[in-house]
Structure formats: structure tokens, C-alpha cells
Design a protein around this motif. Structure first.
Motif, short mmCIF file in Angstrom:
data_model
loop_
_atom_site.label_atom_id
_atom_site.label_comp_id
_atom_site.label_asym_id
_atom_site.label_seq_id
_atom_site.Cartn_x
_atom_site.Cartn_y
_atom_site.Cartn_z
N LEU A 96 -13.88 37.85 -16.65
CA LEU A 96 -14.99 38.52 -15.98
C LEU A 96 -14.56 38.97 -14.58
CD1 LEU A 96 -17.89 36.05 -16.89
CD2 LEU A 96 -17.56 38.36 -17.82
N ASP A 154 -14.84 39.64 -27.00
CA ASP A 154 -16.30 39.74 -27.08
C ASP A 154 -16.99 38.44 -26.70
OD1 ASP A 154 -16.17 42.39 -27.84
OD2 ASP A 154 -16.28 41.97 -29.99
N THR A 157 -17.76 38.96 -23.02
CA THR A 157 -18.84 39.89 -22.73
C THR A 157 -20.20 39.38 -23.21
OG1 THR A 157 -18.36 41.11 -24.79
CG2 THR A 157 -17.29 41.88 -22.77
N SER A 158 -20.17 38.45 -24.19
CA SER A 158 -21.43 37.88 -24.67
C SER A 158 -21.86 36.65 -23.87
CB SER A 158 -21.29 37.49 -26.15
OG SER A 158 -20.36 36.44 -26.32
N GLY A 174 -10.33 44.75 -23.43
CA GLY A 174 -11.11 44.01 -22.44
C GLY A 174 -11.39 44.83 -21.20
N LYS A 177 -14.10 47.12 -21.59
CA LYS A 177 -15.38 46.42 -21.62
C LYS A 177 -15.81 45.95 -20.23
CE LYS A 177 -16.45 46.14 -26.11
NZ LYS A 177 -17.79 46.43 -26.69
N GLY A 178 -15.05 46.32 -19.21
CA GLY A 178 -15.40 45.94 -17.84
C GLY A 178 -14.73 44.68 -17.34
N LEU A 179 -13.81 44.13 -18.11
CA LEU A 179 -13.08 42.93 -17.70
C LEU A 179 -11.82 43.33 -16.94
CD1 LEU A 179 -13.40 40.99 -21.09
CD2 LEU A 179 -14.99 40.98 -19.15
#
Length: 219
Positions: A96, A154, A157-158, A174, A177-179
Motif C-alpha cells: 500500500l 488483490d 487492494t481488498s 500491483g 492498482k495503485g500500489l
């Protein structure tokens, strides 16, 4: 044209080995590659790898890192390393955005895609090198040889984890996905495509072995 059976121990070997196969670099030497992976019909489990090599049912094996020592302890000395394609650990720790450094991982869940020492063992060693104590490392090791790295990303992100260790190129998934990828120190390691055959095979197929190593280097 003779077909050579090459067995890969894990999906992480496939980016290189598929290029090796599909480039058809071996055709000029009179060979083609039939690529297998553990979990398939040829070798349903990891335990089949050394047995297949010793029985002469495969030509070359990628990724047999520890069984050679076990077999030698039992008196079986035919398993022989031919080449090592990778000497540095290249797994990626995606996390994150709030995880700025290894210190931010203290006590927080990290998904790791394999219990193998060359994966989870390396990650644990690196995290400790970066200052985390053993009891501060919260690692969820998922022993999954199917290569479902998208699912591991995932989990971040979850909200089920804050970081995940994945093979390239799944770190790019990743990032999309914004990581981001957490910087880790380099770690020399025997990893991925360790090329092996038996001494019997090498003695009886010297021309084939030399051609295979040449193609392995050229690709």
C-alpha cells in the motif's frame, strides 16, 4: 529433430524457459524443447523431480536446489548442476502507498507466495536485515504453485494485507492498482533456473549437453 524434455520446478521459471523454448534457438543444433512444469502430468508433485531425472525420464531439470544434497547423503551422487541462470533474488514486495519503508511493515500482514526457503526464507532474512525482529514479522505464507499472483495482489487492494511478495511481472499489476514496490536490499541467492542433469546422461549425451548449454546462454 530430437525432442528434449525440460522440467521446470515452478511457474517463476517460465518467463525465461518459455523464451528458451519459443525462440527455437535449439533448432540449429537439431533439437526442440518440450517444456513441462511441476503440477502437470509429467511431474504432479515436487517429489517427482529427482526421481524422473534419475530414472532418465527427463533430459534436463530446472530448479532442483536442495534435493541434490539429500540424495548425496543417501549415496546417490548422479545429480549434477550444469548452469545457473540467476544469482540475485528478484521477487518484488508490493505494498500500500502508506508503507514507505520496511519499518512500516512491523506486525502487519504480508502475503508470501511460497514457503520455499528461496522465497519466504529470503524475505524473512531481508526484513530482519532491515531491522524487523522475528516476532514483528507477520507473514502469511501461501504454498501455491499455480502462480495466482494476481490474487495475492488483490489481497492488498481488498484490505486483507498491506503487502505481498510476488514474482515479476506481477509487480506491474500491483502498480496499476495503485500500489508500489518497496525497496529491499539486494540478496545474492541460488534462485529459479538452476539447470541440472545426471552424470550418466552427461556422459552418454555430451554433444546434446554442450548444445543445450550453448542455447541456454544464447537465448
Amino acid at each position: 529433430m530430437r525432442t528434449l524434455d525440460l522440467l521446470a520446478s515452478d511457474s517463476s521459471h517460465l518467463p525465461f524457459l518459455y523464451v528458451f523454448k519459443e525462440s527455437k534457438v535449439m533448432e540449429k543444433y537439431g533439437y526442440e524443447i518440450d517444456l513441462h512444469i511441476v503440477g502437470g502430468a509429467k511431474a504432479p508433485t515436487m517429489a517427482h523431480r529427482a526421481k524422473l531425472a534419475l530414472a532418465g525420464e527427463i533430459d534436463f531439470l530446472s530448479g532442483l536446489h536442495h534435493e541434490t544434497y539429500r540424495e548425496r547423503a543417501k549415496g546417490e551422487k548422479r545429480l549434477t548442476y550444469l548452469a545457473q541462470a540467476q544469482n540475485n533474488w528478484d521477487d518484488r514486495l508490493v505494498a500500500l502507498p502508506e508503507i514507505k519503508s520496511v519499518a512500516d511493515l512491523k506486525g502487519r500482514k504480508i502475503v508470501c507466495h511460497s514457503k520455499a526457503p528461496c522465497v519466504s526464507g529470503n524475505l524473512r532474512a531481508v526484513l530482519e536485515t532491515c531491522g524487523l525482529k522475528p516476532d514483528e514479522i507477520n507473514m502469511d505464507v501461501i504454498d501455491d504453485t499455480s502462480g495466482k499472483f494476481l490474487d495475492f495482489v488483490d489481497e492488498i487492494t481488498s484490505g486483507k494485507a498491506v503487502a505481498a511478495l510476488v514474482d515479476m511481472p506481477f509487480d506491474l499489476y500491483g502498480v496499476k492498482k495503485g500500489l508500489h514496490v518497496v525497496d529491499l536490499p539486494d540478496r545474492p541467492v541460488i534462485h529459479n533456473t538452476t539447470l541440472l542433469a545426471t552424470s550418466d546422461y552427461i556422459r552418454d549425451n555430451e554433444e546434446t549437453v554442450n548444445a543445450f548449454i550453448k542455447g541456454f546462454i544464447e537465448v
